[in-house]
Design an enzyme around this catalytic site. Structure first.
Site, mmCIF file in Angstrom:
data_model
loop_
_atom_site.group_PDB
_atom_site.id
_atom_site.type_symbol
_atom_site.label_atom_id
_atom_site.label_comp_id
_atom_site.label_asym_id
_atom_site.label_seq_id
_atom_site.Cartn_x
_atom_site.Cartn_y
_atom_site.Cartn_z
ATOM 1 N N GLU A 1 51.557 50.756 44.598
ATOM 2 C CA GLU A 1 51.302 51.869 43.667
ATOM 3 C C GLU A 1 49.808 51.835 43.375
ATOM 4 O O GLU A 1 49.330 50.936 42.671
ATOM 5 C CB GLU A 1 52.168 51.719 42.420
ATOM 6 N N LYS B 1 51.437 37.550 39.221
ATOM 7 C CA LYS B 1 50.046 37.356 38.801
ATOM 8 C C LYS B 1 49.583 38.614 38.060
ATOM 9 O O LYS B 1 49.378 39.662 38.662
ATOM 10 C CB LYS B 1 49.119 37.114 40.002
ATOM 11 N N GLU C 1 38.156 58.441 42.310
ATOM 12 C CA GLU C 1 38.804 58.108 41.040
ATOM 13 C C GLU C 1 37.792 57.426 40.112
ATOM 14 O O GLU C 1 37.153 56.452 40.498
ATOM 15 C CB GLU C 1 39.979 57.155 41.303
ATOM 16 N N CYS D 1 46.819 55.713 35.970
ATOM 17 C CA CYS D 1 46.658 56.215 37.345
ATOM 18 C C CYS D 1 47.053 57.674 37.468
ATOM 19 O O CYS D 1 46.650 58.349 38.401
ATOM 20 C CB CYS D 1 47.504 55.371 38.284
HETATM 21 P P1 NAD Z 1 42.612 45.985 41.089
HETATM 22 O O1 NAD Z 1 43.083 46.420 42.421
HETATM 23 O O2 NAD Z 1 41.190 45.605 40.943
HETATM 24 O O3 NAD Z 1 43.438 44.713 40.586
HETATM 25 C C1 NAD Z 1 44.843 44.741 40.486
HETATM 26 C C2 NAD Z 1 45.386 43.335 40.665
HETATM 27 O O4 NAD Z 1 45.110 42.908 41.986
HETATM 28 C C3 NAD Z 1 44.759 42.303 39.747
HETATM 29 O O5 NAD Z 1 45.752 41.418 39.332
HETATM 30 C C4 NAD Z 1 43.738 41.616 40.642
HETATM 31 O O6 NAD Z 1 43.430 40.311 40.253
HETATM 32 C C5 NAD Z 1 44.470 41.642 41.961
HETATM 33 N N1 NAD Z 1 43.619 41.567 43.149
HETATM 34 C C6 NAD Z 1 42.371 42.073 43.303
HETATM 35 N N2 NAD Z 1 41.924 41.829 44.562
HETATM 36 C C7 NAD Z 1 42.916 41.159 45.210
HETATM 37 C C8 NAD Z 1 43.061 40.625 46.519
HETATM 38 N N3 NAD Z 1 42.104 40.753 47.438
HETATM 39 N N4 NAD Z 1 44.210 39.990 46.831
HETATM 40 C C9 NAD Z 1 45.211 39.880 45.932
HETATM 41 N N5 NAD Z 1 45.128 40.358 44.666
HETATM 42 C C10 NAD Z 1 44.003 40.998 44.311
HETATM 43 O O7 NAD Z 1 43.020 47.152 40.095
HETATM 44 P P2 NAD Z 1 42.718 47.247 38.526
HETATM 45 O O8 NAD Z 1 41.263 47.513 38.354
HETATM 46 O O9 NAD Z 1 43.347 46.085 37.852
HETATM 47 O O10 NAD Z 1 43.565 48.549 38.132
HETATM 48 C C11 NAD Z 1 43.070 49.855 38.175
HETATM 49 C C12 NAD Z 1 43.538 50.558 39.437
HETATM 50 O O11 NAD Z 1 44.961 50.504 39.523
HETATM 51 C C13 NAD Z 1 43.195 52.031 39.465
HETATM 52 O O12 NAD Z 1 42.786 52.384 40.753
HETATM 53 C C14 NAD Z 1 44.524 52.708 39.150
HETATM 54 O O13 NAD Z 1 44.656 54.036 39.602
HETATM 55 C C15 NAD Z 1 45.485 51.792 39.814
HETATM 56 N N6 NAD Z 1 46.824 51.919 39.233
HETATM 57 C C16 NAD Z 1 47.799 52.546 39.952
HETATM 58 C C17 NAD Z 1 49.080 52.708 39.407
HETATM 59 C C18 NAD Z 1 50.187 53.425 40.146
HETATM 60 O O14 NAD Z 1 51.327 53.347 39.691
HETATM 61 N N7 NAD Z 1 49.922 54.124 41.231
HETATM 62 C C19 NAD Z 1 49.338 52.199 38.148
HETATM 63 C C20 NAD Z 1 48.305 51.569 37.448
HETATM 64 C C21 NAD Z 1 47.052 51.417 38.005
HETATM 65 O O1 6OD Z 2 55.922 54.690 34.398
HETATM 66 C C1 6OD Z 2 55.882 53.905 35.358
HETATM 67 O O2 6OD Z 2 56.897 53.357 35.806
HETATM 68 C C2 6OD Z 2 54.602 53.616 36.007
HETATM 69 N N1 6OD Z 2 54.663 52.832 37.104
HETATM 70 C C3 6OD Z 2 53.450 54.100 35.492
HETATM 71 C C4 6OD Z 2 52.172 53.920 36.070
HETATM 72 C C5 6OD Z 2 51.081 54.314 35.413
HETATM 73 C C6 6OD Z 2 49.769 54.145 35.976
HETATM 74 O O3 6OD Z 2 48.780 53.801 35.359
#
Ligand code: NAD
Ligand code: 6OD
Length: 486
Positions: A252, A176, A388, A286
């Site tokens: 992640e 998804k 964040e 992130c």
């Molecule tokens: P989000 O958590 O709002 O959504 C991510 C996904 O989860 C979406 O597909 C959403 O529809 C789904 N989702 C939301 N609530 C859910 C639930 N209760 N059950 C199941 N699925 C659910 O995150 P976002 O706003 O899309 O992304 C931004 C965030 O992601 C930031 O906090 C960022 O730091 C983090 N991020 C982390 C990494 C990493 O590698 N650590 C990478 C990219 C983004």
């Molecule tokens: O480079 C990657 O494999 C990875 N997971 C990056 C994540 C970036 C976060 O926004």
């Protein structure tokens, strides 16, 4: 109107419920997305189970690797379509999408094809009393049906980062993508279909999180594992859902990453690196450095140089080859980031650059843009230092000693990434290792080797993916122990 459908059991499925896919550059609707209901998600999980029990489950690692190479080649062949779709969904500039997002989409499949072909297995000879011995060896098996839930900031990159190793290990996937960025995931399903991946091995369902496709996946009793990238808060909700079936999770999550700049750094290299670390993808990575600590003798020079560079940062249309920064993903996210800009002022910040919304005099004024922003002067306890933001903003503070800055950098509930800039080799090692994070860069940022462990500590996640670490999450290991008599 372009329609983005679900892909279940090798077939495209329509839904009565639809939602809009919006281009954040100018707010135009670019597609209608078919939202999967609980029955569609259930059909996806069942078809995944059949694929694992059937032909897909019987493939060898060599056959799966060959399939992954075909997927990578097909992404490359259609890279212009992927690029156009990613830029329309996110507004990110060509300069980024063409060098980071889309090439990584293909690279993720190639690297896990290489890794699964050559993955070693444990083998131990155990000596027993009386001269007999036992031979222990591990067998790697698929977990079953894996739920992959991904965010909007690097849509194709982050989806394929999990789909590729899951397939490499012989699992079926129910994926998804974020509701904000469904387009490249839909193209990926077309690729899976055209290269002949067996029906059910890859399923795509569109929708939201709570009470929608996301939750239908995480609560489904026949999903074997959940791998998720997104907000830390969402991680908590998913963990609750996964607890019922004691399902393995790989998370992640968010970050509040520190950059540490010593006065002996190579200044121009550091400045180039920090412009990326703060503003790449409009700060929506992130790993971005939202907290910047500069050794006092360099503090004024760094602040001035960073603000001068920001004046040259082109906020442009994605297709403009000179464009360096795009909009934020949505009106809601733009409003959240603007609330943090306002909160920073209320908390006592001095705004050195930006802090508002740019105007263009064209369609972009209907999009979700904010200015690249630099603030200083906040106490370390301020919410803007602790939480964040996920936008193009950093706070800069001066420090005096190595010990002090290590403590400042580690004073966070997150633990994803850190970057240290210095030419002192001993200090580089000391500081890099002292960071309580999963990823500690020196004189670089977001420099990736896909065989290395990726993930975070604290609120930033659970587990590590990348290379063999991914294989260990996406496989069930059976240890075979054979007693052999003398
Ligand atoms: P989000 O958590 O709002 O959504 C991510 C996904 O989860 C979406 O597909 C959403 O529809 C789904 N989702 C939301 N609530 C859910 C639930 N209760 N059950 C199941 N699925 C659910 O995150 P976002 O706003 O899309 O992304 C931004 C965030 O992601 C930031 O906090 C960022 O730091 C983090 N991020 C982390 C990494 C990493 O590698 N650590 C990478 C990219 C983004
Ligand atoms: O480079 C990657 O494999 C990875 N997971 C990056 C994540 C970036 C976060 O926004």
């Amino acid at each position: 109107m372009h329609h983005l459908r679900n892909y279940v059991a090798g077939r495209w499925q329509e839904s009565a419920r639809r939602f809009n896919d919006v281009n954040p550059v100018d707010g135009t609707v670019i597609a209608e997305v078919h939202e999967a209901d609980a029955a569609t998600v259930d059909a996806a999980v069942r078809s995944g189970r059949e694929a694992v029990r059937g032909a897909w489950g019987r493939t060898s690692a060599t056959e799966r690797a060959a399939m992954l190479y075909r997927i990578a080649d097909e992404i490359d062949r259609r890279s212009e379509e992927f690029l156009a779709a990613e830029m329309a969904d996110t507004g990110k500039p060509y300069s980024m999408a063409s060098t980071v997002d889309i090439p990584r989409g293909a690279a993720n499949f190639r690297v896990f094809a290489d890794i699964i072909k050559t993955a070693p297995l444990d083998c131990f000879r155990t000596d027993l009393p009386g001269g007999a011995h036992a031979l222990n060896y591990t067998v790697r098996k698929p977990l079953g049906v894996v739920g992959v839930i991904s965010p909007w900031n690097l849509p194709l990159l982050l989806l394929t980062w999990k789909v590729a190793p899951a397939l490499a290990c012989g699992n079926a996937v129910v994926a998804k993508p974020s509701e904000e960025t469904p387009a490249t995931a839909t193209l990926l399903a077309e690729v899976m279909h055209s290269v002949g991946l067996p029906a059910g091995a890859f399923n795509l369902v569109h929708g939201f999180g709570p009470e929608s496709a996301g939750e239908f996946i995480t609560r489904h009793p026949d999903i074997d594992a959940i791998t998720f990238t997104g907000e830390s808060r969402t991680g908590t909700a998913i963990m609750h859902a996964a607890a019922a079936g004691v399902k393995p999770v790989s998370f992640e999550l968010g970050g509040k990453n520190a950059a540490i700049i010593f006065a002996d750094c190579d200044f121009e290299n550091m400045l180039d690196g920090m412009m990326r670390a703060i503003f790449l993808n409009s700060g929506q990575v992130c790993l971005c450095s939202e907290r910047v600590y500069v050794e006092r003798p360099l503090y004024e020079r760094f602040c001035e140089a960073l603000c001068a560079r920001i004046k040259k940062l082109k906020l442009g249309w994605p297709n403009d080859r000179e464009s360096m920064m795009g909009p934020l993903i949505s009106a809601a996210h733009r409003d959240k980031v603007l609330r943090y800009f306002e909160l920073a002022r209320q908390e006592g910040a001095r705004v050195l650059a930006g802090g508002g919304v740019p105007t263009f005099g064209d369609g972009r004024d209907r999009g979700f843009w904010v200015e690249p922003t630099v603030i200083t002067g906040l106490p370390e306890s301020a919410r803007c230092i602790k939480e964040e933001v996920f936008g193009p903003i950093c706070h800069i503070a001066a420090f005096d000693t190595e010990e002090e800055v290590i403590a400042l950098a580690n004073d966070t509930a997150y633990g994803l990434a850190a970057t240290t800039w210095t030419t002192n080799l001993n200090r580089a090692h000391r500081v890099a290792e002292a960071m309580h994070v999963g990823l500690s860069w020196v004189n670089s940022w977001f420099l990736r080797d896909l065989r290395t462990p990726f993930g975070g500590a604290g609120l930033s996640g659970i587990g590590r993916e990348g290379g063999a670490h991914s294989l260990n999450f996406y496989s069930e290991l059976t240890n075979v122990c054979i007693r052999i008599e003398k």
